[in-house]
Design a protein around this motif. Structure first.
Motif, PDB file in Angstrom:
ATOM      1  N   GLU A  50      61.929  71.018 -51.535  1.00  0.00           N
ATOM      2  CA  GLU A  50      62.087  70.086 -52.739  1.00  0.00           C
ATOM      3  C   GLU A  50      63.730  69.398 -53.027  1.00  0.00           C
ATOM      4  OE1 GLU A  50      59.953  69.268 -54.805  1.00  0.00           O
ATOM      5  OE2 GLU A  50      58.015  70.649 -54.226  1.00  0.00           O
ATOM      6  N   ILE A  51      64.519  70.197 -52.376  1.00  0.00           N
ATOM      7  CA  ILE A  51      65.776  69.715 -52.523  1.00  0.00           C
ATOM      8  C   ILE A  51      66.402  68.804 -51.598  1.00  0.00           C
ATOM      9  CG2 ILE A  51      66.530  71.380 -54.244  1.00  0.00           C
ATOM     10  CD1 ILE A  51      68.010  72.850 -51.852  1.00  0.00           C
ATOM     11  N   ALA A 108      72.743  74.185 -52.739  1.00  0.00           N
ATOM     12  CA  ALA A 108      71.164  74.418 -53.113  1.00  0.00           C
ATOM     13  C   ALA A 108      70.816  75.207 -54.231  1.00  0.00           C
ATOM     14  CB  ALA A 108      70.494  74.828 -51.735  1.00  0.00           C
ATOM     15  N   CYS A 109      71.679  76.390 -54.608  1.00  0.00           N
ATOM     16  CA  CYS A 109      71.376  77.074 -55.800  1.00  0.00           C
ATOM     17  C   CYS A 109      71.539  76.135 -57.005  1.00  0.00           C
ATOM     18  CB  CYS A 109      72.315  78.181 -55.880  1.00  0.00           C
ATOM     19  SG  CYS A 109      72.054  79.549 -54.336  1.00  0.00           S
ATOM     20  N   TYR A 110      72.729  75.523 -56.928  1.00  0.00           N
ATOM     21  CA  TYR A 110      72.751  74.821 -58.158  1.00  0.00           C
ATOM     22  C   TYR A 110      71.676  73.604 -58.591  1.00  0.00           C
ATOM     23  CZ  TYR A 110      77.411  76.674 -58.576  1.00  0.00           C
ATOM     24  OH  TYR A 110      78.577  77.424 -58.627  1.00  0.00           O
ATOM     25  N   LEU A 158      66.659  78.884 -66.699  1.00  0.00           N
ATOM     26  CA  LEU A 158      67.527  79.941 -66.129  1.00  0.00           C
ATOM     27  C   LEU A 158      67.254  80.560 -64.875  1.00  0.00           C
ATOM     28  CD1 LEU A 158      69.174  81.707 -69.215  1.00  0.00           C
ATOM     29  CD2 LEU A 158      70.042  79.532 -67.699  1.00  0.00           C
ATOM     30  N   ASN A 159      65.957  80.057 -64.177  1.00  0.00           N
ATOM     31  CA  ASN A 159      65.326  80.394 -62.927  1.00  0.00           C
ATOM     32  C   ASN A 159      65.333  79.217 -61.960  1.00  0.00           C
ATOM     33  OD1 ASN A 159      64.441  83.273 -63.222  1.00  0.00           O
ATOM     34  ND2 ASN A 159      63.851  82.445 -65.078  1.00  0.00           N
ATOM     35  N   CYS A 160      64.757  79.544 -60.789  1.00  0.00           N
ATOM     36  CA  CYS A 160      64.492  78.357 -59.912  1.00  0.00           C
ATOM     37  C   CYS A 160      63.444  77.650 -60.347  1.00  0.00           C
ATOM     38  CB  CYS A 160      64.475  78.916 -58.583  1.00  0.00           C
ATOM     39  SG  CYS A 160      64.372  77.835 -57.385  1.00  0.00           S
ATOM     40  N   LYS A 161      63.659  76.209 -59.979  1.00  0.00           N
ATOM     41  CA  LYS A 161      62.766  75.223 -60.425  1.00  0.00           C
ATOM     42  C   LYS A 161      61.328  75.241 -59.642  1.00  0.00           C
ATOM     43  CE  LYS A 161      66.415  71.780 -61.802  1.00  0.00           C
ATOM     44  NZ  LYS A 161      66.658  70.541 -61.323  1.00  0.00           N
ATOM     45  N   TYR A 162      61.637  75.937 -58.416  1.00  0.00           N
ATOM     46  CA  TYR A 162      60.555  75.500 -57.386  1.00  0.00           C
ATOM     47  C   TYR A 162      60.275  77.001 -56.823  1.00  0.00           C
ATOM     48  CZ  TYR A 162      63.173  71.239 -57.486  1.00  0.00           C
ATOM     49  OH  TYR A 162      63.528  70.203 -57.881  1.00  0.00           O
ATOM     50  N   GLY A 163      59.191  76.974 -56.224  1.00  0.00           N
ATOM     51  CA  GLY A 163      58.757  78.315 -55.621  1.00  0.00           C
ATOM     52  C   GLY A 163      59.367  78.579 -54.465  1.00  0.00           C
ATOM     53  N   ARG A 164      59.529  79.932 -53.924  1.00  0.00           N
ATOM     54  CA  ARG A 164      60.285  80.355 -52.773  1.00  0.00           C
ATOM     55  C   ARG A 164      59.857  79.560 -51.501  1.00  0.00           C
ATOM     56  NH1 ARG A 164      58.795  83.959 -49.113  1.00  0.00           N
ATOM     57  NH2 ARG A 164      57.366  85.044 -50.523  1.00  0.00           N
TER      58      ARG A 164
END
Length: 446
Positions: free
Chosen positions: A132-133, A105-107, A120-126
């Motif tokens: 989302e994935i 999920a990190c990738y 270089l950050n997460c595409k989505y909110g916490r």
């Protein structure tokens, strides 16, 4: 910037599957475990027969939940996975896959688009990331994002220091607690992607960890690059604190919040991320954050996928003394799992192991119990380190059995069907890491 490239999907005809999953367990030191009344093999229900194809999916899922709720301590390494890795127990296999998918999920959520505001950050909110994935039903809630930046003095084009999203902390929901049998605090880490991270991986000198200010233990040494990524305070300029500070603060908060419950701390990572997972596990145990007020300790377990060595033999022994459990899933053809310490490692012995050289304490050593896979693709060498290939191989129980029976034609057809099935594996490309992995692999083969 690192060279960008697309990693093609592994061609199944060129991928070698093991006839069986082999395991190598490294003896643990002075770990005092409760006296067993029966072995895990005797006590664990045969999940393979319970979840037979003739059984409905709902019934199989219910049986899986029941078994896990009853025997989660063994799955978390209470008895060092004795009798569970050879052959690989179906319940343990499913848990390894489950944690591997949390790492994947990190990738999937990592933004590698240089034109994006979230680069270089997460595409989505916490709160929405897992949904989302496509993991909205996973039973965990993300509580914190983790950022890390290596402290390196080498100038890198477009490699300025800033907080890179490295992973996340999540906790099992109330519904998941009933299935898992305990409240699971999970921390996952991705592997190497950016140029500064690749340079960090090459900082292979050993340095004292010094994570306990009251007892530095100068003989306990770890790889300098991993320690830099874990402890660097470069993130302070963004108000984040070091990766270590972020993690210890959140773990302490969650342990306080769920005080009185059965709790586990599970760490999972791929490649460089597995090194951070091992460092954090050691740090938690060394500081005693997992000690209960009365008696006993909260289990600390690491699921490592394609991870390199982290420290020296003293580090390995200290992890064992502290009761840190590490289950390493490795591919025999993956060069990353042989680094650092290609020549001087836990296998280096003099005169049959009767004598130690003065520099023996400086040899790198793997920690924990090892599960070995065997796969390689001539057309795509980088697949030997690909996390999704690791997960796909772990799902291939039928493939291994068919290959053992020698039915090669049917094996290839069924393997292709299984690997290309969206239900079993969702291959996604590595972008920046692709060319780096190919070059590293080729240098190891020459």
């Amino acid at each position: 910037m690192a060279t960008k490239g697309m990693v093609p999907r592994p061609t199944i005809n060129h991928t070698g599957f093991p006839t069986e999953v082999r395991s190598h367990s490294h003896p643990f030191g002075q770990v005092h475990l409760p006296k067993k009344t029966m072995t895990p093999k005797q006590s664990l229900v045969n999940f393979a027969s319970v979840a037979a194809p003739s059984m409905g999916a709902a019934a199989a899922s219910t049986s899986y939940d029941y078994n896990l709720a009853c025997f989660w301590r063994e799955i978390q390494g209470l008895n060092n996975w004795e009798d569970l890795v050879e052959p690989l127990h179906p319940l343990l296999r499913k848990e390894i896959i489950r944690y591997g998918e949390f790492v994947a999920a990190c990738y999937k959520a990592f933004d590698l688009d240089p034109n994006s505001k979230r680069y270089l950050n997460c595409k989505y909110g916490r709160r929405s990331m897992l949904r989302e994935i496509g993991m909205e039903d996973c039973g965990y809630q993300v509580t914190k994002y983790i950022y890390a930046t290596p402290d390196i003095d080498i100038p890198i084009p477009n490699g300025e220091s800033c907080g890179r999203w490295i992973g996340y902390v999540a906790v099992a929901s109330d519904d998941a607690v009933r299935r898992l049998g305990r409240r699971d605090i999970m921390i996952t880490f991705r592997g190497t992607v950016t140029n500064p991270e690749w340079i960090t991986n090459l900082m292979s000198s050993l340095t004292p960890a010094r994570l306990d200010p009251y007892d530095p233990r100068l003989d306990v040494k770890v790889e300098a690059g991993f320690l830099s990524l874990y402890t660097s305070d470069e993130n302070d300029k963004f108000g984040l604190g070091s990766c270590r500070q972020q993690l210890l603060s959140e773990v302490s908060r969650l342990l306080k919040e769920y005080k009185g419950e059965d709790v586990t701390i599970t760490l999972a990572g791929h490649s460089m991320g597995s090194s951070l997972a091992v460092l954090l596990a050691y740090d938690i145990a060394e500081l005693g954050l997992n000690r209960k007020e009365m008696d006993g300790e909260i289990p600390v377990t690491v699921f490592s996928f394609g991870g390199p060595r982290v420290g020296n033999s003293a580090f390995k022994e200290r992890c064992e003394d502290l009761g840190v459990k590490v289950l390493r899933i490795v591919n025999v053809n993956d060069p990353i799992t042989k680094l650092p310490g290609v020549f001087f490692n836990e296998k280096f012995k003099v005169l049959g192991g009767k004598f130690e050289l003065p520099w023996s304490c400086s040899c790198y050593a793997h920690v924990g119990v090892e599960i070995v896979l065997d796969f390689f693709n001539m057309q795509n060498p980088s697949c030997v380190h690909d996390l999704q290939t690791y997960i796909g191989l772990l799902k291939c129980r039928k493939i291994a059995r068919m290959q053992k029976d020698g039915d090669r034609v049917d094996f290839l057809d069924r393997a292709s069907e299984l690997f290309l099935s969206a239900h079993n594996i969702n291959m996604f490309p590595w972008i920046e890491v692709a060319s780096n992995m190919v070059n590293m692999f080729q240098s190891q083969r020459t």
